[in-house]
Every structure is written in structure tokens, then in C-alpha cells.
Design a protein around this motif. Structure first.
Motif, short mmCIF file in Angstrom:
data_model
loop_
_atom_site.label_atom_id
_atom_site.label_comp_id
_atom_site.label_asym_id
_atom_site.label_seq_id
_atom_site.Cartn_x
_atom_site.Cartn_y
_atom_site.Cartn_z
N VAL A 1 37.34 30.59 -16.62
CA VAL A 1 38.17 31.12 -17.60
C VAL A 1 38.25 30.33 -18.75
CG1 VAL A 1 40.68 31.62 -17.83
CG2 VAL A 1 39.53 31.87 -15.51
N THR A 2 38.05 31.24 -19.94
CA THR A 2 38.07 30.75 -21.17
C THR A 2 39.74 30.75 -21.72
OG1 THR A 2 35.74 31.51 -21.62
CG2 THR A 2 37.12 30.86 -23.67
N LEU A 3 40.31 29.49 -22.13
CA LEU A 3 41.38 29.50 -22.90
C LEU A 3 41.38 28.82 -24.09
CD1 LEU A 3 43.48 27.75 -19.71
CD2 LEU A 3 43.16 30.43 -20.25
N THR A 4 42.42 29.26 -24.77
CA THR A 4 42.42 28.46 -26.20
C THR A 4 42.95 26.99 -25.86
OG1 THR A 4 44.58 28.88 -26.60
CG2 THR A 4 42.85 30.49 -27.29
N ALA A 5 42.85 26.08 -26.67
CA ALA A 5 43.21 24.72 -26.47
C ALA A 5 44.65 24.65 -26.36
CB ALA A 5 43.17 23.86 -27.98
N LEU A 6 45.67 25.42 -27.00
CA LEU A 6 47.10 25.58 -26.64
C LEU A 6 47.29 25.98 -25.18
CD1 LEU A 6 48.57 26.67 -29.99
CD2 LEU A 6 48.79 24.45 -28.86
N GLU A 7 46.43 27.25 -24.84
CA GLU A 7 46.67 27.66 -23.34
C GLU A 7 46.29 26.65 -22.40
OE1 GLU A 7 45.64 32.09 -25.22
OE2 GLU A 7 44.16 31.20 -23.80
N PHE A 8 45.39 26.13 -22.70
CA PHE A 8 44.70 25.16 -21.72
C PHE A 8 45.93 23.86 -21.51
CE2 PHE A 8 42.78 21.13 -20.63
CZ PHE A 8 41.90 21.35 -19.50
N GLY A 9 46.30 23.42 -22.64
CA GLY A 9 47.43 22.47 -22.77
C GLY A 9 48.70 22.86 -21.93
N ILE A 10 49.14 24.22 -22.15
CA ILE A 10 50.20 24.47 -21.43
C ILE A 10 50.10 24.46 -19.93
CG2 ILE A 10 51.71 26.40 -20.93
CD1 ILE A 10 51.49 27.19 -23.85
N LEU A 11 48.74 25.04 -19.69
CA LEU A 11 48.55 25.13 -18.12
C LEU A 11 48.33 23.81 -17.52
CD1 LEU A 11 47.73 27.11 -15.82
CD2 LEU A 11 45.32 27.05 -16.41
N ARG A 12 47.56 22.99 -18.27
CA ARG A 12 47.27 21.38 -17.58
C ARG A 12 48.76 20.97 -17.45
NH1 ARG A 12 44.45 17.07 -21.18
NH2 ARG A 12 46.49 17.04 -22.31
N HIS A 13 49.74 21.04 -18.44
CA HIS A 13 51.07 20.30 -18.19
C HIS A 13 51.83 20.99 -16.94
CE1 HIS A 13 54.62 18.33 -19.36
NE2 HIS A 13 55.20 19.58 -19.52
N LEU A 14 51.55 22.29 -16.83
CA LEU A 14 52.29 22.86 -15.50
C LEU A 14 51.78 22.65 -14.26
CD1 LEU A 14 53.35 26.34 -17.15
CD2 LEU A 14 54.84 24.15 -16.96
N ILE A 15 50.31 22.77 -14.22
CA ILE A 15 49.27 22.46 -12.87
C ILE A 15 49.54 20.90 -12.63
CG2 ILE A 15 47.25 22.10 -13.79
CD1 ILE A 15 46.06 23.86 -11.62
N ALA A 16 49.76 20.11 -13.57
CA ALA A 16 49.82 18.69 -13.22
C ALA A 16 51.37 18.27 -12.65
CB ALA A 16 49.50 17.73 -14.53
N ASN A 17 52.38 19.44 -12.66
CA ASN A 17 53.56 18.97 -12.04
C ASN A 17 53.88 20.47 -11.47
OD1 ASN A 17 54.46 16.52 -13.75
ND2 ASN A 17 53.38 17.64 -15.33
N GLN A 18 53.26 20.49 -10.54
CA GLN A 18 53.50 21.96 -9.96
C GLN A 18 54.92 22.10 -9.11
OE1 GLN A 18 49.98 22.74 -7.15
NE2 GLN A 18 48.64 21.88 -8.59
N ASP A 19 55.27 23.25 -9.30
CA ASP A 19 56.66 23.68 -8.94
C ASP A 19 57.72 22.92 -9.38
OD1 ASP A 19 55.95 25.25 -6.75
OD2 ASP A 19 55.83 23.79 -5.22
N ARG A 20 57.51 22.00 -10.69
CA ARG A 20 58.68 21.66 -11.46
C ARG A 20 58.77 22.73 -12.60
NH1 ARG A 20 58.41 15.88 -14.88
NH2 ARG A 20 60.37 16.33 -15.93
N VAL A 21 59.95 23.06 -12.79
CA VAL A 21 60.29 24.22 -13.93
C VAL A 21 60.38 23.27 -15.45
CG1 VAL A 21 61.88 25.83 -14.87
CG2 VAL A 21 61.32 25.50 -12.32
#
Length: 240
Positions: free
Chosen positions: A163-183
Motif C-alpha cells: 500500500v502506498t501512503l504519503t509521508a503524513l498518512e504513514f505517520g498517522i497510521l504508524r502512530h495509531l498502529i503502535a498504540n492499538q486500541d488507544r484513542v
């Protein structure tokens, strides 16, 4: 500006149908150590991104033929290179339209060289840190269900498909997936990814979340991975 603050080795594509603006930007940018490529319309900009190594695009919005919005949309189909729009229109609706087209930032004309360089440096830092350019930072791999994010390779895949993400999209997904289930609220996501104070970040983050969902979810309207917690923010769900 002192030599130790100059950035070298990055190539910036300047696209504007006003030759005087292109000439001025070339002088500013080469003076700071950037390599500069030029384009006079959107079609030429798309072709240049395809045929050259480009690290950032400065893209005028209003141009004859293929305008900046159309050019950004085509570039985004093939590249996650940072795009900064240059526009004489500064209304919020115009900025949101730019984000929907895949822009990383939006500068309203007239702008000062200091503002321009600050925006460029910020975009390139995110591009380096969040994917696209090589980084010496150690990474790790996060998984949930069939979604995998490899921070070392700056790669995302779903069911084994890249999946190709922009840098900002990657950053958002990385932040959320590294803290799964945390809002996380929009402001918390903005400050963690952009690393800047958040001023009315709701729409900005929402646009990028929508783009991520379109790329990682089988049905973006019924997301499995990236979900909204209404009134609170966003989370990536931990799945077996």
C-alpha cells in the motif's frame, strides 16, 4: 543564512505558469543549496516527477490546462513526494480542497522567503522521518489482522499487497498502529505527526484519515482497522 543551516542534496520541482515567480523561486532555492527543476503547467509537472528524482513539489493551483489540483491528483497516483500548493486564494475551503487533492501544505501568495523555507524544511523532515527518503532511525514492525506496517522499510501492506501512503498518512497510521486500541484526538495526532502546535486540526486529520481508509480498508465506509470513536478521535483496532 549560515551555511550550516542550508540543505543540500534535495531536488525541488517548481511549477508555476508565471515565469517571474519561477525565476524568483529558483534564485531563493538555489541560494539555500537546493537543486531546482522547473515546469510551467500541470502536465509538465507530472511528467517531470515521473522522469526525475524529485524530493518536493511547489505547485501553483491556478494554471491553464491541467491545474495544480489535477496535477497533484495524478502525482499522488504514483508518488508520495511532498506537495506544497502555492495559491493567491487563502480561504479555508481552498486549503481543504488542496488537502483532498493530496497536498502536504498550502502557502498563500504573497509569502516571504522565510515562510517558504520553513514550510519546505518541515515537509522534508516529515518525508525523511515518515517514509520516502532514507533514514538512519531504527524501526520495527507492527501488525493487526492482515495489516502490517514496517517502520524500518517505511512500508505498509494489507493481505501481503503493498500500500502506498504519503509521508503524513504513514505517520498517522504508524502512530495509531503502535498504540492499538488507544484513542487519540485530532489534536494529539496532529502534534505527534506534524510535530507542530495544532490549530483547528480536525478537518486536516479527517482528510488524511479518509485517504488512509481508502487505501487499507476493503470497505472504507465500514472500516475494519482505522475507526472513529465519535466525539473522541481515532484508533487502530487490535485484531488477531
Amino acid at each position: 543564512m549560515n551555511d550550516d543551516t542550508r540543505t543540500t542534496g534535495h531536488t525541488i520541482l517548481v511549477c508555476d505558469d508565471d515565469a517571474d515567480i519561477v525565476r524568483a523561486l529558483r534564485i531563493y532555492l538555489t541560494g539555500e543549496g537546493y537543486e531546482v527543476l522547473e515546469a510551467s503547467d500541470g502536465t509538465e509537472a507530472v511528467a517531470t516527477v515521473r522522469s526525475h528524482t524529485v524530493h518536493l513539489v511547489l505547485l501553483d493551483v491556478m494554471m491553464p490546462g491541467l491545474d495544480g489540483i489535477g496535477a497533484a491528483d495524478r502525482i499522488r497516483q504514483e508518488s508520495n513526494v511532498p506537495i506544497i500548493f502555492l495559491s493567491a486564494k487563502g480561504e479555508e475551503s481552498d486549503r481543504i480542497l488542496g488537502l483532498h487533492a493530496g497536498a502536504d501544505d498550502y502557502i498563500v501568495k504573497p509569502f516571504s522567503p522565510a515562510e517558504l523555507f520553513a514550510r519546505i524544511r518541515s515537509a522534508l523532515r516529515r518525508y525523511t522521518r515518515l517514509g520516502g527518503l532514507p533514514s538512519d532511525d531504527p524501526g520495527r514492525i507492527w501488525r493487526t489482522g492482515a495489516l502490517e506496517l514496517d517502520d524500518d522499510r517505511k512500508a505498509v501492506q494489507v493481505n501481503g499487497a503493498p500500500v502506498t501512503l504519503t509521508a503524513l498518512e504513514f505517520g498517522i497510521l504508524r502512530h495509531l498502529i503502535a498504540n492499538q486500541d488507544r484513542v487519540f484526538s485530532s489534536a494529539q495526532i496532529y502534534e505527534a505527526v506534524w510535530r507542530e502546535p495544532a490549530y483547528d486540526p480536525g478537518r486536516t486529520v479527517a482528510v488524511h484519515v479518509r485517504h488512509i481508509r481508502e487505501k487499507i480498508e476493503a470497505d472504507p465506509s465500514r472500516p475494519r482497522y482505522l475507526r472513529v470513536v465519535h466525539g473522541l478521535g481515532y484508533k487502530v483496532v487490535a485484531l488477531p
